[in-house]
Design a protein around this motif. Structure first.
Motif, PDB file in Angstrom:
ATOM      1  N   ARG A  65     -65.417  47.764  10.810  1.00 43.05           N
ATOM      2  CA  ARG A  65     -65.887  46.451  11.259  1.00 43.05           C
ATOM      3  C   ARG A  65     -66.280  46.435  12.745  1.00 43.05           C
ATOM      4  N   PRO A  66     -65.440  46.986  13.657  1.00 39.59           N
ATOM      5  CA  PRO A  66     -65.832  46.992  15.077  1.00 39.59           C
ATOM      6  C   PRO A  66     -67.138  47.737  15.335  1.00 39.59           C
ATOM      7  N   ARG A  67     -67.359  48.829  14.601  1.00 41.02           N
ATOM      8  CA  ARG A  67     -68.577  49.609  14.787  1.00 41.02           C
ATOM      9  C   ARG A  67     -69.813  48.820  14.353  1.00 41.02           C
ATOM     10  N   PHE A  68     -69.705  48.121  13.206  1.00 39.71           N
ATOM     11  CA  PHE A  68     -70.815  47.302  12.744  1.00 39.71           C
ATOM     12  C   PHE A  68     -71.095  46.149  13.718  1.00 39.71           C
ATOM     13  N   LEU A  69     -70.010  45.525  14.214  1.00 35.83           N
ATOM     14  CA  LEU A  69     -70.187  44.416  15.154  1.00 35.83           C
ATOM     15  C   LEU A  69     -70.861  44.875  16.440  1.00 35.83           C
ATOM     16  N   LYS A  70     -70.459  46.041  16.923  1.00 33.66           N
ATOM     17  CA  LYS A  70     -71.033  46.565  18.165  1.00 33.66           C
ATOM     18  C   LYS A  70     -72.502  46.940  17.987  1.00 33.66           C
TER      19      LYS A  70
END
Length: 356
Positions: A255-260
């Motif tokens: 999730r953090p990677r997609f958000l970034k």
């Protein structure tokens, strides 16, 4: 010690590289020695050792270095770099095997003057040149087969090679249709170029989860994908349930990677059903696998109920009675009732799968 499915998949892939190299090289060498009447057990063991080292190096390069993905460089650059790697890999391992074999007759040291002289002598031999050339061609052949294997999946690849699907075959299969939520809004928000990259990352995670649970991706159509398993392989392990759970966990962890990267994260819903279908190859040039039967349409209709019922995962009664109980990951089934699906004459009992 706990080994994740990702680690187990990569380890198995590397072992397959080693096994493939050993079988082909030792088999070809034994056949050549038999044909020319020059059988040598020492030479055969040398080829065995060499093929294991080369197979290990090849597997590590494809699975670990390239992360088991397609090479993103241009075709010419990728071919040149890979060819250079294969020549270096084979030559270095050939020299290493000579030094290892020389250790027994010397002081036990790996690198000696005598060993180095054997390497120079060996690399001046036409037999060594022929061996390196043969292994170079085999390396590219293994890479090609691995690419085709990833394209079709293990079950379809093996059965296609064996010619099983040249004539229509009836099979009992489980299908799961996974659909990306809010795909239209995502496409408008991200733009077609960024959305394409978003879907590529999304399907990469899905394909890994599918492979780790011994499934095959039959078809990807826009924002939806059909995954399939043989029903007999899911009687002791609820592989579709495991795949759904693993994909949900995988998306949460990334999730953090997609958000970034995109500013949004993917969510999905799924429907699953099972039954008999006709499996066959269709087309002549550019042929592909096809499954004919009502099961796929029913699976798609079941998935379409997810939004209406506010559920993430729905399955049919036919699949429910074939899954082993209790379900993994603390999942349980809840009866949602009978529904009349478009194109079906009879109502179907639908179950939702979720945690407490």
């Amino acid at each position: 010690m706990f080994i994740t499915r990702v680690t187990a998949r990569k380890f198995k892939a590397i072992c397959n590289y080693i096994a493939g190299w050993v079988i082909v090289m030792v088999g070809a060498s034994a056949l050549g020695m038999f044909a020319f009447g020059s059988f040598s057990i020492d030479r055969l063991f040398f080829i065995l050792q060499l093929s294991m080292f080369v197979g290990l190096s090849h597997g590590i390069y494809d699975v670990v270095v390239l992360q088991d993905e397609m090479d993103h460089r241009s075709v010419s650059a990728a071919l040149l770099i890979r060819s250079f790697y294969f020549v270096a890999n084979i030559s270095i391992n050939y020299a290493l095997c000579i030094l290892i074999w020389d250790m027994e007759s010397e002081s036990g040291r790996l690198i000696t003057a005598h060993g180095l002289s054997l390497i120079v002598e060996a690399f001046s031999s036409p037999k060594c040149h022929a061996t390196i050339a043969l292994m170079f061609l085999l390396a590219h052949m293994f890479t090609f087969l691995n690419t085709v294997h990833k394209k079709f999946g293990t079950r379809v690849f093996v059965n296609t090679i064996l010619g099983k699907y040249q004539d229509p075959v009836e099979e009992d299969l489980i299908f799961m249709f996974i659909d990306l939520r809010h795909s239209t809004e995502l496409a408008e928000e991200l733009g077609h170029v960024k959305y394409s990259s978003f879907m590529k990352d999304y399907y990469k995670l899905l394909s890994n989860c599918c492979a780790e649970n011994r499934g095959d991706i039959y078809q990807i159509a826009g924002d939806g994908a059909f995954l399939t398993w043989k029903t007999s392989s899911c009687k002791k392990k609820a592989r579709p349930i495991n795949c759904f759970y693993d994909f949900a966990v995988c998306l949460e962890r990334t999730r953090p990677r997609f958000l970034k990267k995109y500013g949004v994260t993917p969510t999905f819903k799924a429907g699953a059903h099972c039954g008999k279908v006709i499996s066959t190859e269709v087309g002549n040039f550019g042929s592909e696998m096809a499954y004919h039967g009502d099961v796929l349409n029913t699976t798609s209709r079941i998935q379409s109920l997810c939004t209406k019922l506010g559920k993430d995962f729905l399955i049919s009664e036919d699949l429910y009675i074939k899954l082993p109980l209790p379900l993994p990951h603390e999942y349980f089934c809840h009866k949602e009732g009978f529904f009349e699906l478009r194109g079906k004459k009879k109502e179907i009992l639908i179950f939702s799968i979720h945690t407490p």
